[in-house]
Write a protein that holds these residues in place. Structure first.
Motif, PDB file in Angstrom:
ATOM      1  N   GLU A  35      25.530 -38.135  57.188  1.00  0.00           N
ATOM      2  CA  GLU A  35      24.933 -39.296  57.853  1.00  0.00           C
ATOM      3  C   GLU A  35      25.833 -40.521  57.712  1.00  0.00           C
ATOM      4  OE1 GLU A  35      21.081 -39.768  56.155  1.00  0.00           O
ATOM      5  OE2 GLU A  35      20.162 -38.159  57.342  1.00  0.00           O
ATOM      6  N   ASN A  36      26.405 -40.701  56.523  1.00  0.00           N
ATOM      7  CA  ASN A  36      27.337 -41.814  56.319  1.00  0.00           C
ATOM      8  C   ASN A  36      28.535 -41.706  57.257  1.00  0.00           C
ATOM      9  OD1 ASN A  36      25.742 -42.858  54.326  1.00  0.00           O
ATOM     10  ND2 ASN A  36      27.206 -42.621  52.656  1.00  0.00           N
ATOM     11  N   PRO A  53      25.507 -41.514  48.186  1.00  0.00           N
ATOM     12  CA  PRO A  53      25.047 -40.241  48.761  1.00  0.00           C
ATOM     13  C   PRO A  53      25.006 -39.136  47.710  1.00  0.00           C
ATOM     14  CG  PRO A  53      27.298 -40.737  49.453  1.00  0.00           C
ATOM     15  CD  PRO A  53      26.779 -41.964  48.790  1.00  0.00           C
ATOM     16  N   LYS A  62      23.923 -33.761  53.249  1.00  0.00           N
ATOM     17  CA  LYS A  62      23.257 -34.378  54.396  1.00  0.00           C
ATOM     18  C   LYS A  62      23.515 -35.879  54.438  1.00  0.00           C
ATOM     19  CE  LYS A  62      18.730 -35.172  56.481  1.00  0.00           C
ATOM     20  NZ  LYS A  62      17.256 -34.985  56.334  1.00  0.00           N
ATOM     21  N   GLU A  63      23.370 -36.532  53.287  1.00  0.00           N
ATOM     22  CA  GLU A  63      23.565 -37.981  53.243  1.00  0.00           C
ATOM     23  C   GLU A  63      25.027 -38.336  53.493  1.00  0.00           C
ATOM     24  OE1 GLU A  63      22.000 -39.407  49.566  1.00  0.00           O
ATOM     25  OE2 GLU A  63      19.906 -39.287  50.239  1.00  0.00           O
ATOM     26  N   ARG A  64      25.938 -37.518  52.979  1.00  0.00           N
ATOM     27  CA  ARG A  64      27.357 -37.772  53.228  1.00  0.00           C
ATOM     28  C   ARG A  64      27.690 -37.637  54.709  1.00  0.00           C
ATOM     29  NH1 ARG A  64      27.813 -35.224  48.094  1.00  0.00           N
ATOM     30  NH2 ARG A  64      28.019 -33.157  49.056  1.00  0.00           N
ATOM     31  N   HIS A 100      24.218 -44.646  53.082  1.00  0.00           N
ATOM     32  CA  HIS A 100      23.642 -44.410  51.764  1.00  0.00           C
ATOM     33  C   HIS A 100      24.618 -44.952  50.727  1.00  0.00           C
ATOM     34  CE1 HIS A 100      20.393 -41.853  53.325  1.00  0.00           C
ATOM     35  NE2 HIS A 100      21.315 -41.306  54.115  1.00  0.00           N
ATOM     36  N   LYS A 143      20.789 -49.291  50.167  1.00  0.00           N
ATOM     37  CA  LYS A 143      21.522 -48.878  51.362  1.00  0.00           C
ATOM     38  C   LYS A 143      22.492 -49.983  51.800  1.00  0.00           C
ATOM     39  CE  LYS A 143      18.458 -45.441  53.435  1.00  0.00           C
ATOM     40  NZ  LYS A 143      17.826 -45.006  54.699  1.00  0.00           N
TER      41      LYS A 143
END
Length: 280
Positions: free
Chosen positions: A58-59, A50, A54-56, A47, A14
């Motif tokens: 969050e970024n 990613p 979802k992770e994208r 992340h 991370k």
């Protein structure tokens, strides 16, 4: 002081988001220049790679939040409300700081003349004991008033508009550097308006006039030859006085000069025909 957003990669893969406070430099006891930095961990992460929507997202959200916090921190510093100023720096004398910056220009051979001339004038209108804690709007007005109405040349004449522009700009540059290095909490360079630059009127000599000068007696022959060389090349005295032979190249019937000009920091390529050098 400069405030920037940094990313630090962690062993987990991370990326940690942090704010870096760059507060200039100081000279250590060993004589080495040391950069002064502090960091604020925002406890926000990205992340590294990613793998899904979802992770994208969050970024994107965490990066936006970090940038918002950065904008708040920058605003707080500009208003002088952030508690990171080094109190010792506020007690440093302004003229000592300006002298230091002038000497740095000497070492790099860039614009030293204007900085040195500006320093001589500032020493006439600023107390040697004035500290950064005493810098305020009134101080800015007093300095500008001096350059505008009181400053004189060595010949006891008022400064030209271009001299006011050049010297006062060095004063403003010092204020900006003082802000970036943590001596001031307000960027006064943005608050004080500089002088307007006047359009210079340039005079030119004809080739016949240059030939006549070449035949005229001069007590200082090296000065005469330097002036004639300046006429042929367009180089300033500050450039001619520091030239070396490696910058003059013989190319058949011409000489080519390859030189970086001090005042403009630009490269010069000019040619002189050998026939013109006969006036020497």
């Amino acid at each position: 002081m400069r405030i920037t957003l940094k990313q630090r990669k962690l062993k987990s893969g991370k990326i940690s988001l942090i704010i870096e406070y760059s507060k200039g430099t100081e000279i250590s006891s060993t004589g080495k220049r040391k950069y002064i930095r502090e960091f604020e961990n925002l406890k926000l992460f990205l992340h590294g790679n990613p793998s899904n929507a979802k992770e994208r997202k969050e970024n994107k959200d965490n990066l936006q939040l970090a940038e918002n916090i950065l904008a708040i921190r920058q605003s707080e510093v500009l208003r002088g409300k952030y508690g990171f100023k080094n109190k010792n720096k506020g007690q440093r004398c302004f003229l000592d700081f300006f002298h230091e910056k002038t000497e740095e220009k000497y070492e790099s051979s860039r614009n030293y003349g204007n900085w040195a001339a500006s320093l001589l004038h500032l020493q006439k209108c600023i107390s040697p004991n004035l500290t950064f804690d005493e810098v305020d709007d009134y101080f800015l007005k007093q300095v500008k008033e001096y350059f505008d109405n009181k400053a004189l040349t060595k010949s006891k004449l008022p400064l030209s508009l271009n001299s006011k522009y050049a010297y006062h700009n060095k004063f403003r540059a010092a204020l900006r550097l003082a802000f970036e290095e943590g001596y001031l909490t307000i960027n006064y360079a943005q608050k004080v308006k500089g002088f307007k630059q006047a359009e210079s009127q340039r005079e030119y000599l004809t080739f016949n006039e240059v030939q006549n000068l070449a035949k005229t007696f001069c007590k200082y022959d090296v000065l005469k030859r330097a002036f004639l060389f300046s006429c042929l090349t367009g180089l300033r005295w500050s450039d001619i006085s520091t030239m070396v032979w490696s910058e003059v190249r013989d190319e058949d019937d011409v000489f080519r000069i390859v030189y970086r000009q001090e005042k403009t920091d630009t490269m010069l390529n000019t040619y002189i025909y050998q026939s013109k050098l006969e006036i020497f």
